[in-house]
Design a protein around this motif. Structure first.
Motif, PDB file in Angstrom:
ATOM      1  N   GLU A 108       0.831  -1.205   0.000  1.00 46.54           N
ATOM      2  CA  GLU A 108       0.000   0.000   0.000  1.00 46.54           C
ATOM      3  C   GLU A 108       0.865   1.254   0.000  1.00 46.54           C
ATOM      4  O   GLU A 108       0.559   2.217  -0.716  1.00 46.54           O
ATOM      5  CB  GLU A 108      -0.923   0.006   1.219  1.00 46.54           C
ATOM      6  CG  GLU A 108      -2.071  -0.962   1.145  1.00 46.54           C
ATOM      7  CD  GLU A 108      -2.864  -1.031   2.451  1.00 46.54           C
ATOM      8  OE1 GLU A 108      -2.569  -0.259   3.393  1.00 46.54           O
ATOM      9  OE2 GLU A 108      -3.780  -1.865   2.512  1.00 46.54           O
ATOM     10  N   ARG A 109       1.927   1.266   0.804  1.00 42.48           N
ATOM     11  CA  ARG A 109       2.831   2.421   0.853  1.00 42.48           C
ATOM     12  C   ARG A 109       3.509   2.637  -0.498  1.00 42.48           C
ATOM     13  O   ARG A 109       3.651   3.759  -0.950  1.00 42.48           O
ATOM     14  CB  ARG A 109       3.902   2.231   1.941  1.00 42.48           C
ATOM     15  CG  ARG A 109       3.399   2.194   3.359  1.00 42.48           C
ATOM     16  CD  ARG A 109       2.915   3.496   3.877  1.00 42.48           C
ATOM     17  NE  ARG A 109       3.980   4.475   3.957  1.00 42.48           N
ATOM     18  CZ  ARG A 109       3.769   5.734   4.261  1.00 42.48           C
ATOM     19  NH1 ARG A 109       2.578   6.166   4.527  1.00 42.48           N
ATOM     20  NH2 ARG A 109       4.765   6.579   4.301  1.00 42.48           N
ATOM     21  N   GLU A 111       2.355   1.725  -3.460  1.00 44.21           N
ATOM     22  CA  GLU A 111       1.332   2.223  -4.386  1.00 44.21           C
ATOM     23  C   GLU A 111       1.008   3.689  -4.106  1.00 44.21           C
ATOM     24  O   GLU A 111       0.807   4.476  -5.027  1.00 44.21           O
ATOM     25  CB  GLU A 111       0.086   1.353  -4.315  1.00 44.21           C
ATOM     26  CG  GLU A 111       0.301  -0.023  -4.920  1.00 44.21           C
ATOM     27  CD  GLU A 111      -0.850  -0.988  -4.679  1.00 44.21           C
ATOM     28  OE1 GLU A 111      -1.833  -0.617  -4.004  1.00 44.21           O
ATOM     29  OE2 GLU A 111      -0.754  -2.126  -5.172  1.00 44.21           O
ATOM     30  N   LEU A 112       0.973   4.061  -2.830  1.00 44.33           N
ATOM     31  CA  LEU A 112       0.710   5.447  -2.468  1.00 44.33           C
ATOM     32  C   LEU A 112       1.837   6.347  -2.964  1.00 44.33           C
ATOM     33  O   LEU A 112       1.585   7.416  -3.531  1.00 44.33           O
ATOM     34  CB  LEU A 112       0.540   5.572  -0.951  1.00 44.33           C
ATOM     35  CG  LEU A 112       0.228   6.966  -0.428  1.00 44.33           C
ATOM     36  CD1 LEU A 112      -1.105   7.467  -0.986  1.00 44.33           C
ATOM     37  CD2 LEU A 112       0.191   6.957   1.091  1.00 44.33           C
ATOM     38  N   ALA A 115       1.549   6.846  -6.600  1.00 45.66           N
ATOM     39  CA  ALA A 115       0.482   7.813  -6.887  1.00 45.66           C
ATOM     40  C   ALA A 115       0.937   9.238  -6.589  1.00 45.66           C
ATOM     41  O   ALA A 115       0.592  10.169  -7.320  1.00 45.66           O
ATOM     42  CB  ALA A 115      -0.766   7.469  -6.074  1.00 45.66           C
ATOM     43  N   VAL A 116       1.707   9.410  -5.511  1.00 47.21           N
ATOM     44  CA  VAL A 116       2.231  10.736  -5.167  1.00 47.21           C
ATOM     45  C   VAL A 116       3.074  11.265  -6.327  1.00 47.21           C
ATOM     46  O   VAL A 116       2.887  12.395  -6.787  1.00 47.21           O
ATOM     47  CB  VAL A 116       3.073  10.688  -3.867  1.00 47.21           C
ATOM     48  CG1 VAL A 116       3.887  11.955  -3.693  1.00 47.21           C
ATOM     49  CG2 VAL A 116       2.185  10.466  -2.660  1.00 47.21           C
ATOM     50  N   LEU A 167      -0.282  13.390   0.534  1.00 45.17           N
ATOM     51  CA  LEU A 167      -0.344  12.395   1.604  1.00 45.17           C
ATOM     52  C   LEU A 167      -1.366  12.794   2.672  1.00 45.17           C
ATOM     53  O   LEU A 167      -2.149  11.960   3.130  1.00 45.17           O
ATOM     54  CB  LEU A 167       1.037  12.195   2.234  1.00 45.17           C
ATOM     55  CG  LEU A 167       2.058  11.485   1.350  1.00 45.17           C
ATOM     56  CD1 LEU A 167       3.451  11.565   1.962  1.00 45.17           C
ATOM     57  CD2 LEU A 167       1.653  10.046   1.106  1.00 45.17           C
ATOM     58  N   HIS A 170      -4.846  12.155   1.660  1.00 39.10           N
ATOM     59  CA  HIS A 170      -5.188  10.727   1.646  1.00 39.10           C
ATOM     60  C   HIS A 170      -5.069  10.091   3.033  1.00 39.10           C
ATOM     61  O   HIS A 170      -4.942   8.881   3.168  1.00 39.10           O
ATOM     62  CB  HIS A 170      -4.318   9.988   0.620  1.00 39.10           C
ATOM     63  CG  HIS A 170      -4.704  10.292  -0.778  1.00 39.10           C
ATOM     64  ND1 HIS A 170      -4.283  11.422  -1.442  1.00 39.10           N
ATOM     65  CD2 HIS A 170      -5.526   9.634  -1.641  1.00 39.10           C
ATOM     66  CE1 HIS A 170      -4.805  11.449  -2.645  1.00 39.10           C
ATOM     67  NE2 HIS A 170      -5.567  10.380  -2.798  1.00 39.10           N
ATOM     68  N   GLU A 172      -2.685  10.241   5.255  1.00 37.91           N
ATOM     69  CA  GLU A 172      -1.367   9.726   5.639  1.00 37.91           C
ATOM     70  C   GLU A 172      -0.547  10.823   6.274  1.00 37.91           C
ATOM     71  O   GLU A 172      -0.747  12.010   6.007  1.00 37.91           O
ATOM     72  CB  GLU A 172      -0.627   9.174   4.410  1.00 37.91           C
ATOM     73  CG  GLU A 172      -1.286   7.993   3.769  1.00 37.91           C
ATOM     74  CD  GLU A 172      -1.162   6.730   4.588  1.00 37.91           C
ATOM     75  OE1 GLU A 172      -0.182   6.599   5.343  1.00 37.91           O
ATOM     76  OE2 GLU A 172      -2.049   5.879   4.477  1.00 37.91           O
TER      77      GLU A 172
END
Length: 174
Positions: A108-109, A111-112, A115-116, A167, A170, A172
């Motif tokens: 997940e990190r 993929e995040l 995306a960032v 982040l 989302h 985070e």
């Protein structure tokens, strides 16, 4: 001074005008790759193909070659890494004690963070990627991208701020 060859004329008139658009396409579609390498490989493959004079669209053929070259490079990078296993970060090394939950969170990190980077403007993304993923200094980034060091600092500062904002948006912690 000798006149240019037919091949040099063809390259200057039919191929080179598409280079800025090709570089933009590659930066947007394949931000993880070095655009210069892909363009150079595409030119080499175009010359070796011997298709000059038989092409309905030189631009379409050039872009197809570049796309296929980029995809091949990406595929190779997924299959083989030149980094020794003992130098990989622990999150990338498969350890039996890693739980499924930890593995899912790591994915997940990743993929995040992907995306960032994708959310950043192209030039800002290039600078941030070279700094973060490749560990290049501002001077090295400036030399590679043909920018002033101050411009690199501005793009990097914007990239960091936009990444932190993304982040936070989302849920985070930056």
């Amino acid at each position: 001074m000798t006149p240019p060859t037919e091949e040099a004329r063809w390259f200057a008139e039919e191929v080179q005008p598409h280079e800025p658009a090709l570089r933009g396409y590659l930066r947007n579609q394949f931000p993880a790759l070095d655009t210069d390498d892909v363009v150079q490989d595409a030119y080499l493959k175009l010359f070796r193909s011997g298709a000059r004079g038989r092409l309905a669209s030189t631009k379409a053929y050039l872009f197809t070659i570049a796309r296929n070259t980029a995809l091949t490079l990406l595929q190779r990078s997924r299959i083989f890494s030149g980094t020794p296993v003992n130098e990989l970060p622990p999150s990338l090394v498969s350890i039996d004690s890693v739980t499924a939950d930890e593995s899912a969170r790591t994915r997940e990190r990743f993929e995040l963070m992907t995306a960032v980077l994708a959310a950043l403007p192209p030039r800002c993304r290039d600078v941030t990627r070279l700094a973060v993923q490749h560990g290049l200094s501002n001077a090295e980034i400036a030399a590679r991208l043909g920018l002033a060091e101050n411009t690199v600092r501005v793009h990097l500062a914007r990239g960091i701020k936009k990444s932190a904002d993304f982040l936070r948006a989302h849920g985070e912690r930056p």
